[in-house]
Design a protein around this motif. Structure first.
Motif, short mmCIF file in Angstrom:
data_model
loop_
_atom_site.label_atom_id
_atom_site.label_comp_id
_atom_site.label_asym_id
_atom_site.label_seq_id
_atom_site.Cartn_x
_atom_site.Cartn_y
_atom_site.Cartn_z
N VAL A 33 13.45 -0.26 -9.65
CA VAL A 33 14.20 -1.17 -8.78
C VAL A 33 13.20 -2.06 -8.05
O VAL A 33 12.29 -1.56 -7.39
N PHE A 34 13.38 -3.38 -8.17
CA PHE A 34 12.54 -4.36 -7.49
C PHE A 34 13.43 -5.25 -6.64
O PHE A 34 14.50 -5.67 -7.07
N SER A 35 12.99 -5.53 -5.41
CA SER A 35 13.75 -6.42 -4.53
C SER A 35 12.86 -7.56 -4.07
O SER A 35 11.69 -7.36 -3.74
N GLU A 36 13.44 -8.77 -4.04
CA GLU A 36 12.68 -9.94 -3.64
C GLU A 36 12.40 -9.90 -2.14
O GLU A 36 13.28 -9.60 -1.33
N ILE A 37 11.16 -10.21 -1.76
CA ILE A 37 10.78 -10.34 -0.36
C ILE A 37 11.04 -11.79 0.03
O ILE A 37 10.52 -12.71 -0.59
N LYS A 38 11.83 -11.99 1.05
CA LYS A 38 12.22 -13.34 1.47
C LYS A 38 11.24 -13.91 2.49
O LYS A 38 10.48 -13.18 3.13
N ASP A 39 11.29 -15.20 2.69
CA ASP A 39 10.58 -15.93 3.76
C ASP A 39 9.07 -15.76 3.72
O ASP A 39 8.43 -15.57 4.75
N LEU A 40 8.50 -15.84 2.54
CA LEU A 40 7.04 -15.81 2.41
C LEU A 40 6.52 -17.25 2.41
O LEU A 40 7.22 -18.16 2.00
N PRO A 41 5.28 -17.47 2.85
CA PRO A 41 4.78 -18.84 3.04
C PRO A 41 4.17 -19.49 1.80
O PRO A 41 3.37 -20.40 1.92
N PHE A 42 4.58 -19.07 0.62
CA PHE A 42 3.97 -19.59 -0.59
C PHE A 42 4.65 -20.88 -1.05
O PHE A 42 5.86 -21.01 -0.94
N LYS A 65 7.10 -15.98 -5.66
CA LYS A 65 7.88 -14.87 -5.12
C LYS A 65 7.12 -13.55 -5.25
O LYS A 65 6.33 -13.38 -6.17
N ILE A 66 7.42 -12.65 -4.34
CA ILE A 66 6.96 -11.27 -4.46
C ILE A 66 8.20 -10.39 -4.55
O ILE A 66 9.16 -10.56 -3.79
N TYR A 67 8.15 -9.46 -5.50
CA TYR A 67 9.20 -8.46 -5.66
C TYR A 67 8.60 -7.10 -5.31
O TYR A 67 7.62 -6.68 -5.92
N ARG A 68 9.19 -6.41 -4.33
CA ARG A 68 8.72 -5.10 -3.90
C ARG A 68 9.28 -4.03 -4.84
O ARG A 68 10.47 -3.99 -5.13
N ASN A 124 0.81 -1.23 0.00
CA ASN A 124 0.00 0.00 0.00
C ASN A 124 0.84 1.28 0.00
O ASN A 124 0.48 2.27 0.62
N ASP A 125 1.95 1.28 -0.75
CA ASP A 125 2.78 2.48 -0.84
C ASP A 125 2.56 3.25 -2.14
O ASP A 125 3.26 4.22 -2.41
N GLY A 126 1.59 2.81 -2.95
CA GLY A 126 1.30 3.49 -4.21
C GLY A 126 2.12 3.01 -5.39
O GLY A 126 1.96 3.51 -6.50
N LEU A 127 2.99 2.03 -5.17
CA LEU A 127 3.83 1.46 -6.24
C LEU A 127 3.44 0.00 -6.44
O LEU A 127 3.31 -0.75 -5.46
N LEU A 128 3.27 -0.41 -7.70
CA LEU A 128 2.89 -1.78 -7.97
C LEU A 128 4.07 -2.73 -7.78
O LEU A 128 5.15 -2.53 -8.35
N ASP A 129 3.86 -3.73 -6.96
CA ASP A 129 4.82 -4.80 -6.72
C ASP A 129 4.47 -5.96 -7.66
O ASP A 129 3.46 -5.90 -8.37
N LEU A 130 5.27 -7.01 -7.66
CA LEU A 130 5.05 -8.15 -8.56
C LEU A 130 4.97 -9.46 -7.80
O LEU A 130 5.80 -9.72 -6.92
#
Length: 165
Positions: free
Chosen positions: A106-115, A97-100, A78-84
């Motif tokens: 610039v996109f960074s991978e979010i680690k340790d998600l339960p998917f 994976k989710i990339y913030r 909810n920061d106004g930028l589309l993540d992936l």
């Protein structure tokens, strides 16, 4: 070999997306907030230019390749930028994976998600539990079974498997 083409008024324009992206997932979203819809095809991000051509954003590095999967834009924090959100198969593993989106492409991978890593599936987003943030519903194959899972999102890009009741 399949060709990736954009059709305008019945005429194919092969220069707009110069890749063979046969069988790849596609989603539209304005990741750079410039007012036009950009593309994610598989794991390649394309910025839409003013003349409606596309620029492959080679500097945006995501898991490669993304076979048998899905790609989805969504503002998970909810920061106004589309993540992936990406799921599918790479040459090494099934993944989810989710990339913030940090801004400035610039996109960074979010680690340790339960998917679970899934392929041959689908993903959709919405506020399933009506708490103001995006939730995920994902379906797919793990090599042993098909799964349908709903994850409740949190503002801090955390997800919990939804347990009704």
């Amino acid at each position: 070999m399949a060709l990736s083409q954009i059709w305008t008024d019945g005429i194919a324009d092969n220069d707009r997306i110069p890749f063979d992206l046969d069988g790849q997932s596609v989603d539209l979203g304005d990741y750079d907030n410039d007012g036009d819809l950009d593309l994610i095809i598989g794991s390649k991000v394309f910025r839409t230019n003013a003349d409606l051509t596309f620029t492959w954003m080679e500097a945006i590095t995501l898991i490669e390749p993304n076979y048998l999967g899905k790609s989805k834009w969504g503002d998970f924090d909810n920061d106004g930028l589309l993540d992936l959100y990406l799921m599918g198969e790479s040459s090494e593993e099934k993944f989810a994976k989710i990339y913030r989106n940090q801004g400035n492409s610039v996109f960074s991978e979010i680690k340790d998600l339960p998917f679970k890593g899934l392929s041959y599936g689908s993903v959709d987003l919405g506020d399933y539990d009506k708490d103001g943030d995006l939730d995920l519903i994902i379906t797919g194959w793990t090599s042993k079974a098909f799964h349908t899972l709903i994850f409740s999102g949190t503002m801090a890009i955390g997800f919990l498997l939804f347990q009704p009741g």
